[in-house]
Scaffold this active site. Sequence first.
Site, PDB file in Angstrom:
ATOM      1  N   HIS A 125       0.813  -1.222   0.000  1.00  0.00           N
ATOM      2  CA  HIS A 125       0.000   0.000   0.000  1.00  0.00           C
ATOM      3  C   HIS A 125       0.844   1.270   0.000  1.00  0.00           C
ATOM      4  CE1 HIS A 125      -3.365  -2.676   1.829  1.00  0.00           C
ATOM      5  NE2 HIS A 125      -3.229  -2.865   0.550  1.00  0.00           N
ATOM      6  N   CYS A 133       4.699  12.241  -8.294  1.00  0.00           N
ATOM      7  CA  CYS A 133       4.295  13.395  -9.106  1.00  0.00           C
ATOM      8  C   CYS A 133       3.061  13.060  -9.948  1.00  0.00           C
ATOM      9  CB  CYS A 133       5.442  13.815 -10.024  1.00  0.00           C
ATOM     10  SG  CYS A 133       5.007  15.163 -11.120  1.00  0.00           S
ATOM     11  N   ASN A 220      -2.052 -12.755  16.516  1.00  0.00           N
ATOM     12  CA  ASN A 220      -2.986 -11.658  16.771  1.00  0.00           C
ATOM     13  C   ASN A 220      -3.590 -11.835  18.161  1.00  0.00           C
ATOM     14  OD1 ASN A 220      -5.400  -9.909  16.634  1.00  0.00           O
ATOM     15  ND2 ASN A 220      -5.003  -9.867  14.437  1.00  0.00           N
ATOM     16  N   GLU A 222      -6.415 -11.277  18.942  1.00  0.00           N
ATOM     17  CA  GLU A 222      -7.829 -11.624  18.770  1.00  0.00           C
ATOM     18  C   GLU A 222      -8.014 -12.520  17.550  1.00  0.00           C
ATOM     19  OE1 GLU A 222      -9.367  -7.352  20.563  1.00  0.00           O
ATOM     20  OE2 GLU A 222     -10.143  -8.076  18.628  1.00  0.00           O
ATOM     21  N   ALA A 238       2.451  -9.356  18.843  1.00  0.00           N
ATOM     22  CA  ALA A 238       3.590  -9.675  17.963  1.00  0.00           C
ATOM     23  C   ALA A 238       4.919  -9.431  18.671  1.00  0.00           C
ATOM     24  CB  ALA A 238       3.502  -8.817  16.702  1.00  0.00           C
TER      25      ALA A 238
HETATM   26  C1  BV8 Z   1      -8.935  -2.156  -4.909  1.00  0.00           C
HETATM   27  C2  BV8 Z   1      -2.960   2.868   2.627  1.00  0.00           C
HETATM   28  C3  BV8 Z   1      -9.609  -2.504  -7.048  1.00  0.00           C
HETATM   29  C4  BV8 Z   1      -3.599   4.166   2.982  1.00  0.00           C
HETATM   30  C5  BV8 Z   1      -4.735   1.158   2.632  1.00  0.00           C
HETATM   31  C6  BV8 Z   1     -15.892  -5.555  -0.829  1.00  0.00           C
HETATM   32  C7  BV8 Z   1     -15.275  -6.767  -0.759  1.00  0.00           C
HETATM   33  C8  BV8 Z   1     -13.940  -6.839  -1.048  1.00  0.00           C
HETATM   34  C9  BV8 Z   1     -13.196  -5.710  -1.373  1.00  0.00           C
HETATM   35  C10 BV8 Z   1     -13.830  -4.509  -1.442  1.00  0.00           C
HETATM   36  C11 BV8 Z   1     -15.137  -4.431  -1.177  1.00  0.00           C
HETATM   37  N1  BV8 Z   1     -15.492  -3.137  -1.305  1.00  0.00           N
HETATM   38  C12 BV8 Z   1     -14.399  -2.399  -1.624  1.00  0.00           C
HETATM   39  C13 BV8 Z   1     -13.403  -3.228  -1.724  1.00  0.00           C
HETATM   40  C14 BV8 Z   1     -12.115  -2.885  -2.070  1.00  0.00           C
HETATM   41  C15 BV8 Z   1     -11.299  -2.314  -0.902  1.00  0.00           C
HETATM   42  C16 BV8 Z   1     -11.492  -3.072   0.378  1.00  0.00           C
HETATM   43  O1  BV8 Z   1     -10.942  -4.124   0.587  1.00  0.00           O
HETATM   44  N2  BV8 Z   1     -12.319  -2.466   1.282  1.00  0.00           N
HETATM   45  C17 BV8 Z   1     -12.582  -3.131   2.601  1.00  0.00           C
HETATM   46  C18 BV8 Z   1     -12.758  -2.045   3.649  1.00  0.00           C
HETATM   47  C19 BV8 Z   1     -13.801  -4.001   2.482  1.00  0.00           C
HETATM   48  N3  BV8 Z   1      -9.966  -2.480  -1.382  1.00  0.00           N
HETATM   49  C20 BV8 Z   1      -9.458  -1.483  -2.147  1.00  0.00           C
HETATM   50  O2  BV8 Z   1     -10.025  -0.425  -2.402  1.00  0.00           O
HETATM   51  C21 BV8 Z   1      -8.083  -1.774  -2.731  1.00  0.00           C
HETATM   52  N4  BV8 Z   1      -8.102  -1.488  -4.119  1.00  0.00           N
HETATM   53  O3  BV8 Z   1      -9.703  -3.012  -4.538  1.00  0.00           O
HETATM   54  O4  BV8 Z   1      -8.798  -1.769  -6.187  1.00  0.00           O
HETATM   55  C22 BV8 Z   1     -10.034  -1.667  -8.080  1.00  0.00           C
HETATM   56  C23 BV8 Z   1     -10.656  -2.325  -9.062  1.00  0.00           C
HETATM   57  C24 BV8 Z   1     -11.116  -1.577 -10.093  1.00  0.00           C
HETATM   58  C25 BV8 Z   1     -10.933  -0.194 -10.104  1.00  0.00           C
HETATM   59  C26 BV8 Z   1     -10.287   0.410  -9.112  1.00  0.00           C
HETATM   60  C27 BV8 Z   1      -9.822  -0.320  -8.065  1.00  0.00           C
HETATM   61  C28 BV8 Z   1      -7.030  -0.864  -2.079  1.00  0.00           C
HETATM   62  C29 BV8 Z   1      -6.897  -1.202  -0.646  1.00  0.00           C
HETATM   63  C30 BV8 Z   1      -5.729  -0.405  -0.023  1.00  0.00           C
HETATM   64  C31 BV8 Z   1      -6.197   0.845   0.657  1.00  0.00           C
HETATM   65  N5  BV8 Z   1      -5.105   1.491   1.406  1.00  0.00           N
HETATM   66  N6  BV8 Z   1      -3.674   1.740   3.265  1.00  0.00           N
HETATM   67  C32 BV8 Z   1      -3.665   4.379   4.482  1.00  0.00           C
HETATM   68  O5  BV8 Z   1      -2.907   3.729   5.223  1.00  0.00           O
HETATM   69  O6  BV8 Z   1      -4.452   5.252   4.868  1.00  0.00           O
HETATM   70  S1  BV8 Z   1      -5.628  -0.082   3.458  1.00  0.00           S
HETATM   71  C33 BV8 Z   1      -5.220   0.098   5.162  1.00  0.00           C
HETATM   72  O7  BV8 Z   1      -6.309  -0.466   5.870  1.00  0.00           O
HETATM   73  C34 BV8 Z   1      -4.002  -0.660   5.634  1.00  0.00           C
HETATM   74  O8  BV8 Z   1      -2.943  -0.599   4.720  1.00  0.00           O
HETATM   75  C35 BV8 Z   1      -4.552  -2.080   5.810  1.00  0.00           C
HETATM   76  O9  BV8 Z   1      -4.596  -2.754   4.582  1.00  0.00           O
HETATM   77  C36 BV8 Z   1      -5.977  -1.793   6.258  1.00  0.00           C
HETATM   78  C37 BV8 Z   1      -6.076  -1.865   7.750  1.00  0.00           C
HETATM   79  O10 BV8 Z   1      -6.082  -3.216   8.071  1.00  0.00           O
HETATM   80  P1  BV8 Z   1      -5.018  -3.798   9.156  1.00  0.00           P
HETATM   81  O11 BV8 Z   1      -3.643  -3.348   8.798  1.00  0.00           O
HETATM   82  O12 BV8 Z   1      -5.313  -5.212   9.276  1.00  0.00           O
HETATM   83  O13 BV8 Z   1      -5.398  -2.990  10.504  1.00  0.00           O
HETATM   84  P2  BV8 Z   1      -6.688  -3.210  11.440  1.00  0.00           P
HETATM   85  O14 BV8 Z   1      -6.703  -2.065  12.372  1.00  0.00           O
HETATM   86  O15 BV8 Z   1      -7.898  -3.507  10.621  1.00  0.00           O
HETATM   87  O16 BV8 Z   1      -6.346  -4.552  12.269  1.00  0.00           O
HETATM   88  C38 BV8 Z   1      -5.276  -4.541  13.184  1.00  0.00           C
HETATM   89  C39 BV8 Z   1      -5.190  -5.959  13.738  1.00  0.00           C
HETATM   90  O17 BV8 Z   1      -4.036  -6.025  14.573  1.00  0.00           O
HETATM   91  C40 BV8 Z   1      -6.394  -6.362  14.588  1.00  0.00           C
HETATM   92  O18 BV8 Z   1      -6.833  -7.650  14.193  1.00  0.00           O
HETATM   93  C41 BV8 Z   1      -5.842  -6.360  16.019  1.00  0.00           C
HETATM   94  O19 BV8 Z   1      -6.449  -7.352  16.830  1.00  0.00           O
HETATM   95  C42 BV8 Z   1      -4.373  -6.691  15.763  1.00  0.00           C
HETATM   96  N7  BV8 Z   1      -3.437  -6.232  16.810  1.00  0.00           N
HETATM   97  C43 BV8 Z   1      -3.581  -5.181  17.662  1.00  0.00           C
HETATM   98  N8  BV8 Z   1      -2.478  -5.080  18.480  1.00  0.00           N
HETATM   99  C44 BV8 Z   1      -1.631  -6.096  18.095  1.00  0.00           C
HETATM  100  C45 BV8 Z   1      -2.238  -6.819  17.030  1.00  0.00           C
HETATM  101  N9  BV8 Z   1      -1.660  -7.878  16.423  1.00  0.00           N
HETATM  102  C46 BV8 Z   1      -0.435  -8.266  16.902  1.00  0.00           C
HETATM  103  N10 BV8 Z   1       0.237  -7.612  17.927  1.00  0.00           N
HETATM  104  C47 BV8 Z   1      -0.332  -6.533  18.543  1.00  0.00           C
HETATM  105  N11 BV8 Z   1       0.317  -5.930  19.544  1.00  0.00           N
HETATM  106 ZN    ZN Z   2       7.131  15.416 -11.949  1.00  0.00          ZN
END
Ligand code: BV8
Ligand code: ZN
Length: 250
Positions: A125, A133, A220, A222, A238
Amino acid sequence: MVLTTVTDELISAFDRARSVTVLTGAGVSAESGVPTFRGGGDSEIWTWRGKPVTELSSAELMATDPKLVWEWFDHRRGMLTGIQPNPGHFALAEWERRASDFTLVTQNIDDLHRAAGSLNVLELHGNIWRARCLRCASTFEARDTPLEENPPLCLACGGPARPDVVLFGEILPEGVFARAEEAATRADLFFVIGTSAVVYPAAGLPIAAKRSGARVIEVNPEMTDISFIADVTLLGRAGELLPQFLKQRG
Ligand code: BV8
Ligand code: ZN
């Protein structure tokens, strides 16, 4: 199987593995004080001006209000300044030095894996300290925070730049995802660490690995949407569990 400590059997499986691939999410940076997106494991959650992350980090907002998108990322850059990697990041850097074939695939844009010494990192990501740019597509490091100018201007052509991150609704960098998929299907052991596994296509990688015969190990505090395919779920943090893979057996 759900465990809370790393068994000798898991350590020997790790030592014997021919190919190891790891997928990380925000949870691996939680112990460094970086908020996560959905919480879990008593981690903080990103909040900014009361807007959901999926809206702030979206292609739509980039098209309608790029300045606000930069303000949102600069807010996070400010929060990340001075943040250090934690024992979880350092353990993964050591795993890479020990394993013959090791690939680290991350959803995180915080650059902490590299700061901990990991080399073979696939940033699915993008990276919050890089800009791209909008005119010539060249990328450059942009570490000044708060931003001197919004948007920052391209060092090559002077054009306006955007954060070099993948926003919701945008496709992932082609080559990077293809290499991640390749590493997932090649792996003996596939670790899923600190991710809720709800964002696609990243969350599809553990499924691809499982289909190719990999043993899937989740770390994780959870259970998550991927726990149903994990052979082992290590319930815990982790930073506490990953270093245990480096200790001598017995
Ligand atoms: C795309 C950068 C296609 C920016 C990010 C329906 C079904 C399937 C997919 C979709 C859908 N509707 C829409 C989509 C597509 C969408 C998507 O998946 N949406 C989700 C919400 C359903 N995906 C996209 O848009 C992707 N592109 O599909 O393009 C396309 C096709 C045609 C035309 C155009 C496009 C792009 C996805 C990337 C977006 N950018 N990041 C930014 O950072 O702001 S995503 C961002 O959110 C992160 O990078 C990461 O991927 C996500 C967050 O998830 P996690 O990292 O897992 O974090 P989270 O908080 O959720 O969980 C943390 C975990 O850690 C927990 O489980 C917790 O218990 C645990 N934890 C806590 N403490 C600890 C721990 N674990 C271990 N140790 C600890 N101490
Ligand atoms: Zn440029």
